[in-house]
Design an enzyme around this catalytic site. Sequence first.
Site, PDB file in Angstrom:
ATOM      1  N   ASP A 172       0.758  -1.260   0.000  1.00 27.49           N
ATOM      2  CA  ASP A 172       0.000   0.000   0.000  1.00 27.49           C
ATOM      3  C   ASP A 172       0.794   1.319   0.000  1.00 27.49           C
ATOM      4  O   ASP A 172       0.648   2.130  -0.881  1.00 27.49           O
ATOM      5  CB  ASP A 172      -0.965  -0.004   1.188  1.00 27.49           C
ATOM      6  N   GLU A 414       1.007  -8.819  11.809  1.00 25.21           N
ATOM      7  CA  GLU A 414       0.848  -8.449  10.398  1.00 25.21           C
ATOM      8  C   GLU A 414       2.230  -8.165   9.791  1.00 25.21           C
ATOM      9  O   GLU A 414       2.536  -8.603   8.691  1.00 25.21           O
ATOM     10  CB  GLU A 414      -0.052  -7.207  10.310  1.00 25.21           C
TER      11      GLU A 414
HETATM   12  C1  GLC Z   1      -3.198  -4.356   3.859  1.00 24.30           C
HETATM   13  C2  GLC Z   1      -2.040  -4.890   3.022  1.00 24.30           C
HETATM   14  C3  GLC Z   1      -2.565  -5.648   1.828  1.00 24.30           C
HETATM   15  C4  GLC Z   1      -3.484  -6.770   2.332  1.00 24.30           C
HETATM   16  C5  GLC Z   1      -4.606  -6.175   3.193  1.00 24.30           C
HETATM   17  C6  GLC Z   1      -5.445  -7.243   3.871  1.00 24.30           C
HETATM   18  O1  GLC Z   1      -3.941  -3.451   3.136  1.00 24.30           O
HETATM   19  O2  GLC Z   1      -1.222  -3.849   2.629  1.00 24.30           O
HETATM   20  O3  GLC Z   1      -1.509  -6.173   1.077  1.00 24.30           O
HETATM   21  O4  GLC Z   1      -4.011  -7.472   1.284  1.00 24.30           O
HETATM   22  O5  GLC Z   1      -4.048  -5.403   4.223  1.00 24.30           O
HETATM   23  O6  GLC Z   1      -4.655  -8.023   4.693  1.00 24.30           O
END
Ligand code: GLC
Length: 443
Positions: A172, A414
């Site tokens: 992101d 995460e």
């Molecule tokens: C965040 C991450 C993305 C992922 C999402 C759901 O936005 O950057 O890569 O798919 O979370 O986990």
Amino acid sequence: MLMANDVTDLRAAAVAVLKMNDRGSYTQPAHGLYPHQWLWDSCFIAIGMRQLDVERAKQELISLLRGQWHNGMMPNIIFRQEPEYRTDRNLWRSWLSPYAPDDITTSGITQPPMLAEAVVQVGQKLAKPERRRWYRQMYPALVTYHQWLYKERDPHGEGLVLQITPWETGLDNTPPWMAELHEHKLPFWIRSIETLRLQWIISLFRRDTKSIPMNERFSAIESAAMFDVQLRLRRKAYDIGKILDHALFTIEDLNFNCIFIRANTHLRAIAKTINEELPDDLTKRMKKTEKALEQLWDLTSGQYYSRDFITHRLLKTPSLATLLPLYAGCVSQERAGELVKMLEHEQQFGCAYPVPSVPPSSFWFHAKGYWQGPSWVNTNWLIIDGLKRYGFKDHAAALTETTLEMVAKSGCAEYFDPLTGEAAGADNFSWTAALTLDLLENN
Ligand code: GLC
């Protein structure tokens, strides 16, 4: 060094996280912050889940097909249908597009095409006749998805596919995209907020920073800009013709294209296994993509970069994407060796708990800053896979070891501080758990 006890504990912890986030036919990335189904998350989850229950792993991927658009697009999010998620669905309003599925609400953008990889990894756990059946079941969706990527995202047939928002990269707030945003693309209303120092207003509307510290997410200005991009795409009902007419972002993202190249290789293998002939045009375009990757190499700095779709200018801000050609698998052995050196180098990617999403020497580096420093288990998995295929077995084993140590030390977070291995972002994150299981199995 992990001891036998640690391994048992780690496995039990990972299994518990997957169970906690299981929503029947799919797995949510994390409770609270990510309650819906995400595209590349489900792919990584299936890759790990195959080690526990191959039928459930298949289900994880089959459930992604519910979201596929009539034009072939696979959306990055399939929303939950309960009334309490109306706001999330309303943000995207996929129903504005004639191509969106009729009975389900999704986002209007995609994510790195990991599906073919996941299909193959799950297929490896099946006996041959069953594997063929599995491939036959997934093949049509994969073909239309890859065709859509070429048709809509490589409109001039140059080989690389473009992305229209940072969310499509999966990384992101990755610096090359954010640098573009700050340099050229901030809309007037956001510039005014910045000048008048009114960022706190934005924070009132954010959900992510209610559960995660502010400094571990997008900055307020970046998050407002992302919202603005989203509104623009929605206003154009996700019609690529209209989007390309006047787009805020059109970038050929390195991470996305590397994953696409590997997915193309898998798709060719799937077709071969089930005696299917891929459309000629598709095969030609796949070859072109592999060649085009070299256009992203910058001789002076010795790195790969993403590129501006219109001007073909390389976006020379370092990030871990420079290592992803290892995963793509189409670069020379010599080039792979150069990338591995970066992985070893302390000022580049060689910190205590690699692989940092941004090298610590970078101006952008922030140890807990989402995709601007932390190490992530999914990108580690991709790099490990690439290292193995290029024959760097010791490097792959070492990275597997530090990745597992990091999770053993801090839990299924995460993402992780690459200097200390401390947890950051959401707790009990599904792909961290799933890929931990996979790495333990292949250790
Ligand atoms: C965040 C991450 C993305 C992922 C999402 C759901 O936005 O950057 O890569 O798919 O979370 O986990």
